[in-house]
Design a protein around this motif. Structure first.
Motif, PDB file in Angstrom:
ATOM      1  N   TYR A 137       0.804  -1.220   0.000  1.00  0.00           N
ATOM      2  CA  TYR A 137       0.000   0.000   0.000  1.00  0.00           C
ATOM      3  C   TYR A 137       0.839   1.273   0.000  1.00  0.00           C
ATOM      4  O   TYR A 137       0.486   2.253  -0.657  1.00  0.00           O
ATOM      5  CB  TYR A 137      -0.898   0.045   1.240  1.00  0.00           C
ATOM      6  CG  TYR A 137      -1.960  -1.009   1.307  1.00  0.00           C
ATOM      7  CD1 TYR A 137      -2.564  -1.521   0.164  1.00  0.00           C
ATOM      8  CD2 TYR A 137      -2.387  -1.496   2.544  1.00  0.00           C
ATOM      9  CE1 TYR A 137      -3.551  -2.503   0.251  1.00  0.00           C
ATOM     10  CE2 TYR A 137      -3.371  -2.461   2.637  1.00  0.00           C
ATOM     11  CZ  TYR A 137      -3.950  -2.967   1.490  1.00  0.00           C
ATOM     12  OH  TYR A 137      -4.920  -3.920   1.580  1.00  0.00           O
ATOM     13  N   GLY A 138       1.937   1.269   0.771  1.00  0.00           N
ATOM     14  CA  GLY A 138       2.646   2.532   0.969  1.00  0.00           C
ATOM     15  C   GLY A 138       4.135   2.420   1.127  1.00  0.00           C
ATOM     16  O   GLY A 138       4.767   3.359   1.640  1.00  0.00           O
ATOM     17  N   GLY A 139       4.741   1.326   0.665  1.00  0.00           N
ATOM     18  CA  GLY A 139       6.187   1.200   0.697  1.00  0.00           C
ATOM     19  C   GLY A 139       6.770   1.167   2.102  1.00  0.00           C
ATOM     20  O   GLY A 139       6.064   0.920   3.087  1.00  0.00           O
ATOM     21  N   PRO A 140       8.081   1.424   2.216  1.00  0.00           N
ATOM     22  CA  PRO A 140       8.754   1.350   3.515  1.00  0.00           C
ATOM     23  C   PRO A 140       8.127   2.246   4.572  1.00  0.00           C
ATOM     24  O   PRO A 140       8.005   1.862   5.730  1.00  0.00           O
ATOM     25  CB  PRO A 140      10.187   1.787   3.210  1.00  0.00           C
ATOM     26  CG  PRO A 140      10.356   1.589   1.751  1.00  0.00           C
ATOM     27  CD  PRO A 140       9.011   1.773   1.129  1.00  0.00           C
ATOM     28  N   LYS A 141       7.707   3.449   4.176  1.00  0.00           N
ATOM     29  CA  LYS A 141       7.191   4.407   5.154  1.00  0.00           C
ATOM     30  C   LYS A 141       5.961   3.853   5.869  1.00  0.00           C
ATOM     31  O   LYS A 141       5.860   3.915   7.101  1.00  0.00           O
ATOM     32  CB  LYS A 141       6.859   5.729   4.473  1.00  0.00           C
ATOM     33  CG  LYS A 141       6.395   6.816   5.429  1.00  0.00           C
ATOM     34  CD  LYS A 141       6.094   8.123   4.696  1.00  0.00           C
ATOM     35  CE  LYS A 141       7.352   8.706   4.087  1.00  0.00           C
ATOM     36  NZ  LYS A 141       7.113  10.062   3.503  1.00  0.00           N
ATOM     37  N   LEU A 142       5.009   3.287   5.116  1.00  0.00           N
ATOM     38  CA  LEU A 142       3.799   2.758   5.737  1.00  0.00           C
ATOM     39  C   LEU A 142       4.099   1.488   6.515  1.00  0.00           C
ATOM     40  O   LEU A 142       3.519   1.250   7.583  1.00  0.00           O
ATOM     41  CB  LEU A 142       2.719   2.490   4.692  1.00  0.00           C
ATOM     42  CG  LEU A 142       1.377   1.998   5.246  1.00  0.00           C
ATOM     43  CD1 LEU A 142       0.805   2.989   6.263  1.00  0.00           C
ATOM     44  CD2 LEU A 142       0.375   1.749   4.111  1.00  0.00           C
ATOM     45  N   LEU A 143       5.011   0.658   6.013  1.00  0.00           N
ATOM     46  CA  LEU A 143       5.367  -0.552   6.758  1.00  0.00           C
ATOM     47  C   LEU A 143       6.004  -0.179   8.094  1.00  0.00           C
ATOM     48  O   LEU A 143       5.691  -0.775   9.132  1.00  0.00           O
ATOM     49  CB  LEU A 143       6.326  -1.416   5.945  1.00  0.00           C
ATOM     50  CG  LEU A 143       6.782  -2.709   6.628  1.00  0.00           C
ATOM     51  CD1 LEU A 143       5.594  -3.609   6.968  1.00  0.00           C
ATOM     52  CD2 LEU A 143       7.788  -3.461   5.759  1.00  0.00           C
ATOM     53  N   ILE A 144       6.888   0.797   8.103  1.00  0.00           N
ATOM     54  CA  ILE A 144       7.516   1.243   9.347  1.00  0.00           C
ATOM     55  C   ILE A 144       6.462   1.778  10.315  1.00  0.00           C
ATOM     56  O   ILE A 144       6.462   1.453  11.503  1.00  0.00           O
ATOM     57  CB  ILE A 144       8.602   2.294   9.070  1.00  0.00           C
ATOM     58  CG1 ILE A 144       9.774   1.665   8.318  1.00  0.00           C
ATOM     59  CG2 ILE A 144       9.088   2.935  10.382  1.00  0.00           C
ATOM     60  CD1 ILE A 144      10.760   2.665   7.762  1.00  0.00           C
ATOM     61  N   ARG A 145       5.544   2.606   9.800  1.00  0.00           N
ATOM     62  CA  ARG A 145       4.476   3.130  10.657  1.00  0.00           C
ATOM     63  C   ARG A 145       3.642   1.988  11.250  1.00  0.00           C
ATOM     64  O   ARG A 145       3.247   2.024  12.418  1.00  0.00           O
ATOM     65  CB  ARG A 145       3.572   4.065   9.853  1.00  0.00           C
ATOM     66  CG  ARG A 145       4.185   5.413   9.520  1.00  0.00           C
ATOM     67  CD  ARG A 145       3.192   6.270   8.736  1.00  0.00           C
ATOM     68  NE  ARG A 145       1.969   6.509   9.513  1.00  0.00           N
ATOM     69  CZ  ARG A 145       0.806   6.836   8.970  1.00  0.00           C
ATOM     70  NH1 ARG A 145       0.690   6.939   7.650  1.00  0.00           N
ATOM     71  NH2 ARG A 145      -0.243   7.057   9.730  1.00  0.00           N
ATOM     72  N   THR A 146       3.370   0.949  10.435  1.00  0.00           N
ATOM     73  CA  THR A 146       2.575  -0.186  10.899  1.00  0.00           C
ATOM     74  C   THR A 146       3.303  -0.946  11.995  1.00  0.00           C
ATOM     75  O   THR A 146       2.709  -1.313  13.025  1.00  0.00           O
ATOM     76  CB  THR A 146       2.257  -1.127   9.721  1.00  0.00           C
ATOM     77  OG1 THR A 146       1.546  -0.394   8.707  1.00  0.00           O
ATOM     78  CG2 THR A 146       1.411  -2.301  10.166  1.00  0.00           C
ATOM     79  N   VAL A 147       4.590  -1.187  11.788  1.00  0.00           N
ATOM     80  CA  VAL A 147       5.382  -1.903  12.791  1.00  0.00           C
ATOM     81  C   VAL A 147       5.500  -1.078  14.068  1.00  0.00           C
ATOM     82  O   VAL A 147       5.389  -1.604  15.177  1.00  0.00           O
ATOM     83  CB  VAL A 147       6.770  -2.264  12.221  1.00  0.00           C
ATOM     84  CG1 VAL A 147       7.694  -2.786  13.322  1.00  0.00           C
ATOM     85  CG2 VAL A 147       6.633  -3.301  11.109  1.00  0.00           C
ATOM     86  N   GLU A 148       5.718   0.219  13.916  1.00  0.00           N
ATOM     87  CA  GLU A 148       5.824   1.073  15.104  1.00  0.00           C
ATOM     88  C   GLU A 148       4.507   1.120  15.868  1.00  0.00           C
ATOM     89  O   GLU A 148       4.495   1.127  17.104  1.00  0.00           O
ATOM     90  CB  GLU A 148       6.266   2.476  14.695  1.00  0.00           C
ATOM     91  CG  GLU A 148       7.715   2.553  14.238  1.00  0.00           C
ATOM     92  CD  GLU A 148       8.196   3.975  14.008  1.00  0.00           C
ATOM     93  OE1 GLU A 148       9.416   4.216  14.067  1.00  0.00           O
ATOM     94  OE2 GLU A 148       7.339   4.861  13.759  1.00  0.00           O
TER      95      GLU A 148
END
Length: 336
Positions: A137-148
């Motif tokens: 959906y949103g590349g590294p930025k969204l994955l990082i936000r999801t993990v955080e």
């Protein structure tokens, strides 16, 4: 409180000592941790020729607002393995492997925590879904936000490894060796893995770590295969004395790795020095409650209480305490 689908999914931790300790220093996590194989195994050679091969991605890290506050206790990397070249657009690609790596600021240990790719979690702006969909959906930025959001752990750096480079890294070393507990057939890749010792070239290794069909624990057993393989890759890299093989291995790694644009050559060299001095490396999986179905999809439901306990210890730089209480570390020996 059920933390794993079966007791076999929580083998006792292997305690690395002596040469085994050195073997795992550069084996930081599953496929994505090939990034740290580069850093730990070859960073002492990381001059401009190697550093220039590492791709950097601008805007990989989320904006500062709304993120967990850094505790200043250790350092956290989010590492992924992707089914698409790491320099290509991420839309439509899935993060096949997701690892949170905590480098302790207290006792020097390194903790590699796999988050199953089918974990059913809230994805900011998209509702609940499989965690690997966040990358799509949103590349590294969204994955990082999801993990955080899931862990409340601040991610300091991001690194990704594409699978094509993973094959080249393996072949550069002449293949690697793993041990399989019992004969297993993979219907997706049409491969049969006999019980016992296996010597894998790059393509075989990729099939080996991707298998999830006909494994009792499904994706959880696949995570353990990935960890065992990366341990073997680290072992082979450390044992290799041929300078041409080492050069091919490091070049294959550097040209397969993408990092966030705050990672400099100095960051990589400092990380390598840190890994080479670490007293202990451990592999874990985020605590799992059970497998389930959501919207016709097979998903993994995480154990919220146990996960909160684990990630609180990550934030407090006390992962060793969690392992001591729960016996939660994965073995890197014989796998299914």
């Amino acid at each position: 409180m059920q933390r794993n689908p079966s007791p076999q999914d929580s083998p006792e931790q292997e305690k690395p000592t002596g040469r085994r300790r050195r073997q795992v220093l550069i084996g930081c996590g599953v496929l994505a941790a090939g990034a740290l194989v580069l850093l730990g195994g070859g960073a002492y050679l990381l001059e401009n020729a190697y550093n220039d091969g590492v791709k950097r991605i601008a805007g990989a890290m989320p904006e500062r607002s709304g993120r967990p506050v850094s505790t200043g206790r250790g350092e956290n990397w989010l590492l992924i393995g992707s089914d698409r070249r790491s320099d290509m657009p991420s839309m439509g690609a899935r993060s096949d492997t997701i690892m949170l790596v905590h480098l302790s600021g207290r006792d020097g240990r390194v903790s590699v925590i796999a988050i199953p790719r089918d974990s059913w979690v809230p994805i900011p702006g998209h509702g609940a879904g499989k965690i690997n969909a966040a990358f799509s959906y949103g590349g590294p930025k969204l994955l990082i936000r999801t993990v955080e959001q899931l862990t409340k752990v601040r991610v300091d750096h991001y690194a990704a490894l594409d699978f094509g480079g993973f094959v080249k890294m393996t072949d550069a070393l002449g293949g690697v060796d793993v041990t399989v507990e019992k004969r297993t057939y993979d219907p997706m890749h049409k491969r049969t893995w006999p019980a016992g010792h296996q010597h894998l070239n790059g393509v075989e290794a990729l099939d080996f770590v991707r298998q999830r069909w006909n494994l009792p624990g499904g994706d959880l057993d696949r995570i353990k295969r990935q960890q065992a393989f990366l341990h073997a890759l680290a072992d082979k890299a450390l044992d290799t004395r041929n300078p041409l093989k080492i050069d091919r291995f490091i070049r294959a790694a550097t040209h397969s790795v993408t990092v966030d644009d705050s990672v400099t050559a100095g960051t990589l060299r400092g990380l390598a020095a840190r890994l080479l001095k670490t007293p202990l490396m451990e592999y874990l999986t985020a605590p799992v409650d059970r497998f389930a179905s959501r919207g016709g999809q097979s998903v993994v439901l995480l154990d919220a209480a146990a996960g909160d306990e684990l990630f609180a210890d990550v934030r407090g730089d006390r992962v060793g305490d969690f392992v001591a209480r729960n016996g939660a570390a994965n073995s890197v020996g014989t796998v299914r």
